[in-house]
Scaffold this active site. Structure first.
Site, PDB file in Angstrom:
ATOM      1  N   HIS A 182       0.844  -1.207   0.000  1.00 55.00           N
ATOM      2  CA  HIS A 182       0.000   0.000   0.000  1.00 55.00           C
ATOM      3  C   HIS A 182       0.876   1.253   0.000  1.00 55.00           C
ATOM      4  O   HIS A 182       0.644   2.184  -0.771  1.00 55.00           O
ATOM      5  CB  HIS A 182      -0.912  -0.046   1.228  1.00 55.00           C
ATOM      6  CG  HIS A 182      -1.709   1.198   1.460  1.00 55.00           C
ATOM      7  ND1 HIS A 182      -2.990   1.372   0.983  1.00 55.00           N
ATOM      8  CD2 HIS A 182      -1.403   2.345   2.115  1.00 55.00           C
ATOM      9  CE1 HIS A 182      -3.441   2.563   1.344  1.00 55.00           C
ATOM     10  NE2 HIS A 182      -2.494   3.182   2.035  1.00 55.00           N
ATOM     11  N   GLU A 183       1.905   1.259   0.845  1.00 52.27           N
ATOM     12  CA  GLU A 183       2.783   2.434   0.924  1.00 52.27           C
ATOM     13  C   GLU A 183       3.587   2.609  -0.370  1.00 52.27           C
ATOM     14  O   GLU A 183       3.758   3.729  -0.849  1.00 52.27           O
ATOM     15  CB  GLU A 183       3.726   2.333   2.129  1.00 52.27           C
ATOM     16  CG  GLU A 183       3.005   2.255   3.479  1.00 52.27           C
ATOM     17  CD  GLU A 183       2.049   3.406   3.733  1.00 52.27           C
ATOM     18  OE1 GLU A 183       2.334   4.540   3.275  1.00 52.27           O
ATOM     19  OE2 GLU A 183       0.992   3.190   4.367  1.00 52.27           O
ATOM     20  N   HIS A 240       1.557   4.535  -2.758  1.00 55.54           N
ATOM     21  CA  HIS A 240       1.607   6.002  -2.609  1.00 55.54           C
ATOM     22  C   HIS A 240       2.813   6.575  -3.360  1.00 55.54           C
ATOM     23  O   HIS A 240       2.721   7.600  -4.016  1.00 55.54           O
ATOM     24  CB  HIS A 240       1.723   6.385  -1.130  1.00 55.54           C
ATOM     25  CG  HIS A 240       0.425   6.315  -0.385  1.00 55.54           C
ATOM     26  ND1 HIS A 240      -0.723   6.920  -0.841  1.00 55.54           N
ATOM     27  CD2 HIS A 240       0.103   5.731   0.800  1.00 55.54           C
ATOM     28  CE1 HIS A 240      -1.698   6.696   0.037  1.00 55.54           C
ATOM     29  NE2 HIS A 240      -1.228   5.973   1.038  1.00 55.54           N
ATOM     30  N   GLU A 296      -5.847   7.126  -1.143  1.00 57.69           N
ATOM     31  CA  GLU A 296      -5.851   5.877  -0.368  1.00 57.69           C
ATOM     32  C   GLU A 296      -6.448   4.742  -1.193  1.00 57.69           C
ATOM     33  O   GLU A 296      -5.962   3.616  -1.166  1.00 57.69           O
ATOM     34  CB  GLU A 296      -6.631   6.059   0.937  1.00 57.69           C
ATOM     35  CG  GLU A 296      -6.002   7.046   1.921  1.00 57.69           C
ATOM     36  CD  GLU A 296      -4.565   6.696   2.281  1.00 57.69           C
ATOM     37  OE1 GLU A 296      -4.225   5.491   2.314  1.00 57.69           O
ATOM     38  OE2 GLU A 296      -3.763   7.627   2.508  1.00 57.69           O
TER      39      GLU A 296
END
Lengths: 334, 338
Positions: free
Chosen positions: B224-225, B228, B279
């Site tokens: 997930h990071e 980003h 997100e």
């Protein structure tokens, strides 16, 4: 309070009145935005003139209203130049930072000039009873008050700040003319310290309380901090306006301003809520309410009649100064 | 036609004289008071109507006749059959249906700009700029966080090494040009959390590692990071907020501090929505990454659920102001797709 005030009976209080209405201004505002969008921003200069003419034309002193006379084409030219400068600066900053540094120095040197041009443009395009205002300030004066002295603020731990604010007001007001009649500014240095020192104490004390609250609960700290800022801002803005107006004269006439901090705070708070709830559509009403409050708490204490002012010579000033100043957030108000 | 009452100012002194203006058949403007000048209507400039502010007839020598009687001036102009263009604006401003139309166009335009225009433009610009630009955004953020919130990690060296191994393998599969580094910290006030900085630095808190029951869960969070970083969210966020600032100036018409203050709340709301969109993008990135490696995306959902139980996150109306989408929605996406 001052020993030199002539007896009150010799003066006649002439109130300022504001006749603008939120609903009416909303129509002008929305059409301005529409045309600005449709013309990709070009119309913004005409929009500005229309907005200013609306506010000036609804401001009445005695039996006459103010007029805003700027030529939108001049404003457009100024905006295009300002925009060009902004693009060049951003590009330099992005691709070759040393050039941006040099440019910043050039801007700093040009800043006093922008201040003078901006004030002159605004003054010469403002009129009352068909007599224009004027501004006679010089680069040197503006450089001292708006560039050199503010540089000293960090080195004096801010102690010089009230003095600098006073000097800036003096440069702005003391160089303004109505026709051939000069404005004079007589507030003492002491008056400014008496306003700012308690503010500083409040700011530090309140800041510590807010910080403590925020550590305890962040939302609570933010809410209290916001209200505290609003209150402080309103207090300063009301009392600074009163201080400045009450010590300004135009020829033999004086001004009297009687704004109150709590009125302003309530006004700002309700405006804020209105704007937030309507996603900005309340802005025209907010602006009209604020203008009305400020204008209707101002009086001219006239010594004799108001028809003896004579016109001065007119020169034309381009608007580049004002528009570049606007672009770089150079707020110079009375 | 009867005259128009107003005040004459000669422009030399501030003295005003009450006067009544007439227009003769020959096109000559004259006043009741014979001492005042006469002029051909063609030589005069007549100011445009704005609301109900006084109208002015400006003479060639700068003298000015002002009248509050806007309707009389409009009748006079109509009788002359001229000045159609200046009245166009007043016509727009004074008819309810045009105002409603203008309102609809402005609202639709602003909405489209905020919803699609700004995010898409920011995406295009962010990917057009060199990769190195990302590192410049928030270069000192980690330092700042270390001073304000984060504390040194207390994890065992063994755990750290194992997770660093996972990280290294994942980093090798990410887009080139970023400098991927993993930082272990104790979360302090932010508790179980993970952060990605635009440069590629990823921070993992001890609390999060302890909350995870399997390494797959940590891998999911890291994915997930990485999402980003790969989507350049830091740079896009910076671009989007400058664009929002410009929009606020366009709408309010000035750059003063008060307008900044009044624009703050709607801006906050919009930026929260932008953040939620980021997100979702990062969640999708993680979902795709995990699927590609044959890891069950449900691991991500499990960890998120445990986090949620800990936080008892804000729901209801406040959800719109939250930086993350509601967890239930995220779980649905992660589990629904698998």
């Amino acid at each position: 309070m001052q020993a030199t005030v002539p007896s009150a009976s010799a003066r006649r209080a002439v109130p300022f009145a504001f006749h603008g209405r939120g609903g009416e201004y909303f129509r002008i505002w929305i059409v301005n935005i529409l045309l600005t969008i449709l013309t990709l921003g070009i119309y913004s200069a005409w929009a500005k003139v229309r907005r200013q003419r609306y506010f000036y034309g609804n401001t009445r002193l005695g039996d006459a209203t103010f007029e805003y006379l700027a030529d939108p084409r001049v404003i457009l030219r100024g905006r295009l130049i300002a925009f060009g400068v902004f693009i060049v600066y951003s590009a330099a900053n992005q691709f070759y930072p040393p050039a941006a540094m040099v440019l910043s120095l050039v801007f700093a040197g040009a800043m006093p000039w922008l201040v003078v041009r901006s004030l002159a443009f605004r003054a010469r395009n403002s009129a009352f009873r068909n007599i224009r205002f004027d501004f006679k300030g010089t680069y040197r004066e503006a450089a001292a008050a708006f560039l050199w002295m503010p540089m000293l603020i960090p080195f004096t731990f801010g102690l010089i700040y009230p003095y600098v604010v006073r000097r800036q007001k003096e440069v702005v007001i003391g160089n303004t003319m109505y026709g051939t009649t000069p404005f004079t500014f007589s507030a003492r240095i002491r008056d400014f310290y008496e306003l700012f020192v308690p503010m500083l104490v409040l700011l530090v004390g309140g800041g510590m309380v807010v910080y403590g609250l925020a550590r305890f609960s962040l939302p609570l700290g933010l809410a209290v901090g916001g209200l505290f800022y609003l209150g402080l801002h309103s207090y300063l803005s009301a009392h600074l306006s009163n201080l400045v107006y009450n010590h300004s004269r135009i020829g033999p006439h004086r001004l009297r301003s009687s704004q109150r901090a709590r009125d302003l705070a309530l006004l700002h708070l309700t405006n804020l809520v209105g704007i937030a709830l309507t996603f900005g559509l309340y802005i025209p009403w907010a602006k009209v309410r604020l203008a009305r409050y400020r204008i209707e708490h101002l009086q001219l204490l006239a010594a004799g009649e108001l028809d003896a002012f004579a016109a001065g010579e007119q020169q034309n000033v381009t608007s580049t100064g004002e528009e570049i100043g606007e672009m770089f957030d150079l707020a110079i108000g009375v | 036609m009867s005259g128009i009452a107003g005040t004459f100012y000669d422009g030399r002194t501030s003295r005003g004289r009450p006067a009544v203006l007439h227009l003769g058949r020959d096109g000559v403007v004259w006043f009741d008071d014979a001492a005042l000048p006469r002029a051909s209507i063609r030589e005069l400039r007549i100011s445009e109507r704005i609301g109900n502010i006084p109208r002015a007839f400006v003479f060639p020598d700068g003298a000015r006749f002002e009248t509050p009687d806007n309707d009389a001036v409009d009748r006079l102009l109509a009788a002359l059959g001229r000045a159609r263009a200046p009245r166009f604006l007043y016509a727009l401003e004074s008819r309810a249906r045009y105002i409603l139309l203008a309102l609809a166009v402005v609202v639709a335009f602003s909405w489209a700009l905020v919803r699609f225009g700004i995010p898409e433009a920011a995406r295009a610009v962010a990917f057009a700029l060199p990769v190195e630009t990302n590192a410049a955004i928030g270069a000192s953020t980690l330092e700042l966080l270390d001073r304000a919130v984060l504390r040194p990690s207390a994890l065992e060296a063994e755990t750290r090494e194992r997770l660093a191994g996972h990280f290294a393998r994942m980093a090798a599969e990410q887009p080139q040009g970023f400098s991927y580094t993993l930082h272990f910290r104790s979360g302090g006030r932010i508790g179980a959390n993970a952060l990605a900085l635009p440069s590629g630095a990823i921070v993992l808190t001890d609390e999060l590692v302890q909350l995870a029951q399997r390494d797959e869960e940590v891998i999911a969070v890291l994915a997930h990071e990485f999402g980003h970083v790969a989507h350049r969210h830091g740079l896009r966020r910076a671009l989007q907020s400058s664009a929002m600032g410009l929009l606020a100036v366009l709408l309010t018409g000035d750059v003063s501090s008060t307008s900044a203050m009044v624009a703050a709340l709607p801006t906050l709301l919009v930026e929260a929505q932008y953040s939620q969109a980021f997100e979702r993008e990062a969640d999708r990135y993680a979902y795709e990454y995990l699927t590609r490696r044959g890891i069950e995306p449900a691991h991500f959902a499990n960890l998120m659920e445990r986090l949620e139980q800990r936080r008892r996150g804000a729901g209801g109306a406040l959800a719109y102001l939250s930086s993350h989408p509601p967890t239930a929605e995220r779980l649905r996406r992660l589990r629904g797709g698998s």
